[in-house]
Scaffold this active site. Structure first.
Site, short mmCIF file in Angstrom:
data_model
loop_
_atom_site.label_atom_id
_atom_site.label_comp_id
_atom_site.label_asym_id
_atom_site.label_seq_id
_atom_site.Cartn_x
_atom_site.Cartn_y
_atom_site.Cartn_z
N GLU A 47 0.82 -1.23 0.00
CA GLU A 47 0.00 0.00 0.00
C GLU A 47 0.84 1.27 0.00
O GLU A 47 0.67 2.15 0.85
CB GLU A 47 -0.98 -0.03 1.18
CG GLU A 47 -1.90 -1.24 1.10
CD GLU A 47 -2.92 -1.33 2.22
OE1 GLU A 47 -2.86 -0.52 3.16
OE2 GLU A 47 -3.80 -2.21 2.14
N GLU A 71 -5.35 -10.70 -2.52
CA GLU A 71 -6.18 -10.66 -1.30
C GLU A 71 -7.66 -10.62 -1.66
O GLU A 71 -8.44 -9.87 -1.07
CB GLU A 71 -5.84 -9.42 -0.46
CG GLU A 71 -4.38 -9.29 -0.11
CD GLU A 71 -4.07 -8.13 0.83
OE1 GLU A 71 -4.99 -7.55 1.42
OE2 GLU A 71 -2.87 -7.83 0.97
#
Ligand code: XIL
Length: 342
Positions: free
Chosen positions: A153, A261
């Site tokens: 991220e 994910e």
């Protein structure tokens, strides 16, 4: 059709493994996907390994596993000279005895960090701490953990680099520094940068990430792949064509794309009316993963709604995973199995 020879060898290995450790050779999500040339898996919580029913589901679905939490700094490296290995060691041993690969998630992130990390550090001090973190972990698991989310991220919504402790102390080159150090510590490990909202070509974050990775490749910085987290909400637009195009442009520059994910959330209220949309999204994603040669894996962020981060994070949303709270497989999962059999 077999997508990749490398994966075929994992599949053959897993057949031998299935016989030697005594689990059934019936068609599973794991075995069917491997025949199509793709690894599948789920994020595993520490508590899963104490529950037989959970273990069985993980085995049926995974040729690769990732830790939901125990590899994060907060847990694995809680103080400067303190390490906690047990949970990661247990997961790696579990994976090895079931012929599964392991993805390390994650070396660097802005969340779930210990309090000793300091924004006040000098660049030199921050680099020393970063190097120590990478070297200690990657040396310990060299040859056993074969892929790493090196940074997680790293982008803001507008595509600029997120202002994390690493950006603020080291500067913009912290990502390439981490990649170079990681390659040095375990030259065979696959190195990934992982993010969310980066899957749809044309989205500012997706384009920023692609341009960033392209530059890294041009500079010769070691990077093998990017992760598309794919935490999807049926309430927002979903464009399978643009996701596929994005995957393909990474192929053009020699970069893998992990579907890292996956979960697809829907409203808790009247959830039945959203199931068709959810099913389509799951099946579209799996189809892209199976068909595109540079997608090595399709990993879901857990398996049961009884244990998903979604309701805690997105108010009023849930039902995002392939098994319900009672561990019954859902219709969309059965459809994915059928797709893999085709
Ligand atoms: C989540 C876990 O599922 C939760 O249990 C934890 O409380 C917070 O982190 N993107 C990521 C994952 O990269 O590490 C996050 O996992 C979910 C979003």
């Amino acid at each position: 059709m077999i997508k990749k020879v490398a994966t075929l060898s994992i599949w053959l290995l897993s057949c031998v493994g299935a016989i030697s450790v005594g689990f059934s050779t019936k068609d599973t999500f794991r075995s069917l996907a491997l025949k199509k040339g793709i690894e599948t898996g789920v994020a595993v919580a520490v508590s899963d390994l104490n529950k037989e029913a959970h273990i069985n589901i993980i085995k049926e679905n995974s040729s690769i596993v990732v830790a939901e939490n125990c590899m994060k700094w907060q847990y694995i490296h809680p103080a400067e000279n303190k390490w906690y290995w047990k949970d990661v060691d247990d997961l790696v041993k579990f994976a090895e005895s079931n012929e599964m690969n392991v993805k390390f998630h994650t070396l660097f992130w802005h969340n779930q960090n210990p309090s000793f990390l300091s924004e006040k550090w000098s660049r030199e001090k921050a680099i020393a701490v970063m190097d120590d973190h990478i070297a200690t972990i990657m040396t310990r698991y060299k040859g056993r953990i074969k892929e790493y989310d090196v940074v997680n991220e790293m982008f803001d919504e507008d595509g600029s680099l997120r202002k994390t402790i690493w950006l603020n102390t080291i500067g913009e080159d912290y990502i390439e520094h981490a990649l170079i150090k990681a390659r040095e510590c375990d030259p065979k490990a696959k190195l990934y940068l992982n993010d969310y909202s980066n899957e749809t070509m044309g989205h500012p974050k997706a384009d920023a990430m692609f341009n960033f990775v392209k530059k890294l490749k041009e500079k010769g910085v070691p990077i093998d792949g990017v992760g598309f987290q794919l935490h999807i909400d049926t309430a927002y637009g979903f464009d399978a064509d643009r996701i596929r195009k994005n995957v393909k442009r990474y192929a053009d520059i020699g970069v893998l794309v992990s579907f890292s994910e996956v979960d697809v959330r829907i409203p808790q209220k009247n959830f039945e009316s959203h199931l068709a949309k959810q099913q389509k999204i799951y099946r579209d994603l799996l189809k892209i993963a199976v068909e595109e040669p540079n997608v090595p894996n399709f990993i879901m962020w857990g398996f049961t709604d009884a244990q998903s981060w979604v309701p805690y994070t997105f108010r009023g949303k849930g039902h995002a995973l392939p098994y319900d709270e009672k561990l019954n497989p859902k219709p969309f999962y059965e459809e994915m199995l059928k797709d893999l059999k085709k």
